[in-house]
Write a protein that holds these residues in place. Structure first.
Motif, PDB file in Angstrom:
ATOM      1  N   ILE A 172       6.986 -27.379 -63.343  1.00 32.02           N
ATOM      2  CA  ILE A 172       5.961 -26.846 -64.236  1.00 32.02           C
ATOM      3  C   ILE A 172       6.517 -26.683 -65.649  1.00 32.02           C
ATOM      4  O   ILE A 172       5.887 -27.098 -66.639  1.00 32.02           O
ATOM      5  N   LEU A 173       7.683 -26.067 -65.767  1.00 32.75           N
ATOM      6  CA  LEU A 173       8.254 -25.836 -67.092  1.00 32.75           C
ATOM      7  C   LEU A 173       8.632 -27.155 -67.765  1.00 32.75           C
ATOM      8  O   LEU A 173       8.486 -27.301 -68.987  1.00 32.75           O
ATOM      9  N   ASP A 174       9.119 -28.107 -66.979  1.00 32.34           N
ATOM     10  CA  ASP A 174       9.472 -29.398 -67.562  1.00 32.34           C
ATOM     11  C   ASP A 174       8.229 -30.129 -68.067  1.00 32.34           C
ATOM     12  O   ASP A 174       8.236 -30.720 -69.159  1.00 32.34           O
ATOM     13  N   GLU A 175       7.146 -30.056 -67.289  1.00 27.02           N
ATOM     14  CA  GLU A 175       5.901 -30.713 -67.702  1.00 27.02           C
ATOM     15  C   GLU A 175       5.423 -30.205 -69.057  1.00 27.02           C
ATOM     16  O   GLU A 175       5.020 -30.994 -69.918  1.00 27.02           O
ATOM     17  N   HIS A 176       5.494 -28.882 -69.257  1.00 27.75           N
ATOM     18  CA  HIS A 176       4.946 -28.308 -70.481  1.00 27.75           C
ATOM     19  C   HIS A 176       5.962 -28.265 -71.624  1.00 27.75           C
ATOM     20  O   HIS A 176       5.577 -28.375 -72.792  1.00 27.75           O
ATOM     21  N   SER A 177       7.237 -28.147 -71.309  1.00 31.23           N
ATOM     22  CA  SER A 177       8.259 -28.146 -72.363  1.00 31.23           C
ATOM     23  C   SER A 177       8.506 -29.556 -72.884  1.00 31.23           C
ATOM     24  O   SER A 177       8.868 -29.732 -74.065  1.00 31.23           O
ATOM     25  N   SER A 178       8.306 -30.558 -72.041  1.00 32.14           N
ATOM     26  CA  SER A 178       8.550 -31.937 -72.475  1.00 32.14           C
ATOM     27  C   SER A 178       7.584 -32.332 -73.594  1.00 32.14           C
ATOM     28  O   SER A 178       7.895 -33.207 -74.411  1.00 32.14           O
ATOM     29  N   LYS A 179       6.417 -31.693 -73.653  1.00 32.25           N
ATOM     30  CA  LYS A 179       5.481 -31.941 -74.751  1.00 32.25           C
ATOM     31  C   LYS A 179       6.055 -31.464 -76.077  1.00 32.25           C
ATOM     32  O   LYS A 179       5.587 -31.852 -77.148  1.00 32.25           O
ATOM     33  N   LEU A 180       7.067 -30.594 -75.996  1.00 34.30           N
ATOM     34  CA  LEU A 180       7.734 -30.053 -77.179  1.00 34.30           C
ATOM     35  C   LEU A 180       9.143 -30.626 -77.309  1.00 34.30           C
ATOM     36  O   LEU A 180      10.018 -30.041 -77.939  1.00 34.30           O
ATOM     37  N   ASN A 181       9.353 -31.774 -76.645  1.00 35.09           N
ATOM     38  CA  ASN A 181      10.630 -32.508 -76.731  1.00 35.09           C
ATOM     39  C   ASN A 181      11.805 -31.738 -76.151  1.00 35.09           C
ATOM     40  O   ASN A 181      12.937 -31.834 -76.643  1.00 35.09           O
TER      41      ASN A 181
END
Length: 379
Positions: free
Chosen positions: A355-364
């Motif tokens: 979950i955190l990777d999915e949403h943090s990846s949008k912020l590089n």
């Protein structure tokens, strides 16, 4: 890019911080501690704080009571002992008071009995940020007592005070041989803080941000310039946003970036959401948009289960004092069960990582799962 080993070796030893989201030791949790407050509540549906204990027990079984002061921290204490951070900073969303002056027309009121204060000192908390939507639950008398109790326990505070100047005052943590940490605490209406809680020149309250404009950034920049010395690490801890959901408003992203660009802050510590949300490393500075609840009494309350509000994160950020840049970020996943913090299963740790990777990846920023079931930021 992360700081290389050769770059880090030319700087002072990094300062390691423990940060977390909302710590709510009132209401149900207060009832299982050695000195529970009077259980009467003024909520629309629950009038006795002991009902929150009973709700949790219906879901997971008997909770012992009274418990020792260290009980609620559970496995978090093991991690704190192992990592030994230089400073421990929490958002305390609970009044510490015997005041009965509950805030009228407010649906929820959190308080912990002052004699249960060892439940915070046992975790060696260094600073409680207080600009949130529960610090005035038991009125101005409750705020005054909360500040006095924390000061007497040698815990620094920021974000609330007898007037605006006091609410804007920074907490300073001196880390021997490493440097200083300066903490400014503030909050916005979007987190549930009432405008009438805003401190003013002649009124107690919290450091309330009326907007997230350039003018507000300049105001915070002035506070930073008044206090920051070379080598200091400056943290802005902000209570903002709604309780549920992963979308980070563009306004929050822009404000965080402006604080780093123009106000010389080194880390933004965001909270209010009941579950962890995405994070970013911007210009090698850490932005935690929402750390989630760390400890609460929601165990038996239904609704929003798909967000897994029972899962908490301990954030251990290592910062280079000379630059304020992030050296590393490790996160320890925990689960709130029996009103106690417990290490998660491998399955739950993996769920949080995805979950955190999915949403943090949008912020590089990518989030990886380590072999010992911890999370690591890669940027």
């Amino acid at each position: 890019m992360a700081i290389t080993d050769s770059e880090a070796s030319t700087q002072k030893t990094p300062i390691t911080l423990f940060l977390c989201g909302d710590v709510m030791t009132g209401r149900g949790i207060d009832q299982i501690l050695p000195h529970p407050s009077k259980p009467q509540l003024y909520e629309p549906y629950v009038q006795n704080a002991q009902e929150y204990v009973e709700l949790a027990e219906e879901i997971n079984g008997k909770i012992p009571r009274p418990v020792s002061f260290d009980y609620i921290w559970g496995d978090a204490l093991v991690e704190l002992e192992k990592i030994a951070p230089d400073a421990r900073i929490i958002n305390l969303e609970t009044s510490i008071t015997t005041s009965d002056e509950f805030w009228v027309n407010k649906g929820i009121h959190y308080r912990m009995h002052p004699q249960n204060m060892p439940s915070l000192t046992v975790a060696k908390i260094d600073c409680c940020v207080l600009a949130n939507n529960h610090v005035l639950d038991w009125g101005y008398a409750g705020l005054t007592e909360t500040l006095r109790i924390l000061t007497n326990a040698h815990i620094k505070t920021a974000g609330a005070g007898a007037n605006l100047q006091a609410a804007q005052s920074r907490a300073i943590l001196d880390i021997p041989l490493k440097g200083r940490i300066i903490i400014i605490s503030c909050g916005t209406e979007s987190s549930g803080i009432a405008y009438e809680w805003a401190a003013s020149a002649r009124k107690a309250g919290v450091y309330f941000l009326t907007d997230l404009s350039r003018k507000t950034v300049d105001q915070i920049a002035t506070l930073v310039r008044q206090n920051k010395h070379p080598g200091d690490i400056v943290i802005v801890s902000i209570h903002w946003g709604g309780n549920w959901g992963y979308r980070i408003p563009e306004e929050h992203i822009d404000f965080a970036h402006m604080l780093i660009d123009s106000a010389e802050i080194d880390l933004l510590h965001g909270h209010s959401s009941h579950h962890p949300i995405g994070l970013e490393v911007y210009k090698e500075k850490l932005i935690l948009y929402g750390c989630g609840d760390f400890l609460n009494d929601y165990e038996g309350i239904g609704g929003h289960e798909h967000y897994r509000g029972d899962l908490s994160l301990m954030y251990f950020a290592s910062i280079a004092p000379a630059t304020g840049k992030l050296v590393s970020l490790e996160m320890v996943p925990l689960q709130i069960k029996y009103f106690r913090l417990n290490r998660t299963s491998a399955e739950d740790a993996y769920w949080l990582q995805r979950i955190l990777d999915e949403h943090s990846s949008k912020l590089n920023c990518r989030i990886e799962l380590t072999s010992d079931q911890k999370l690591k930021a890669v940027y």
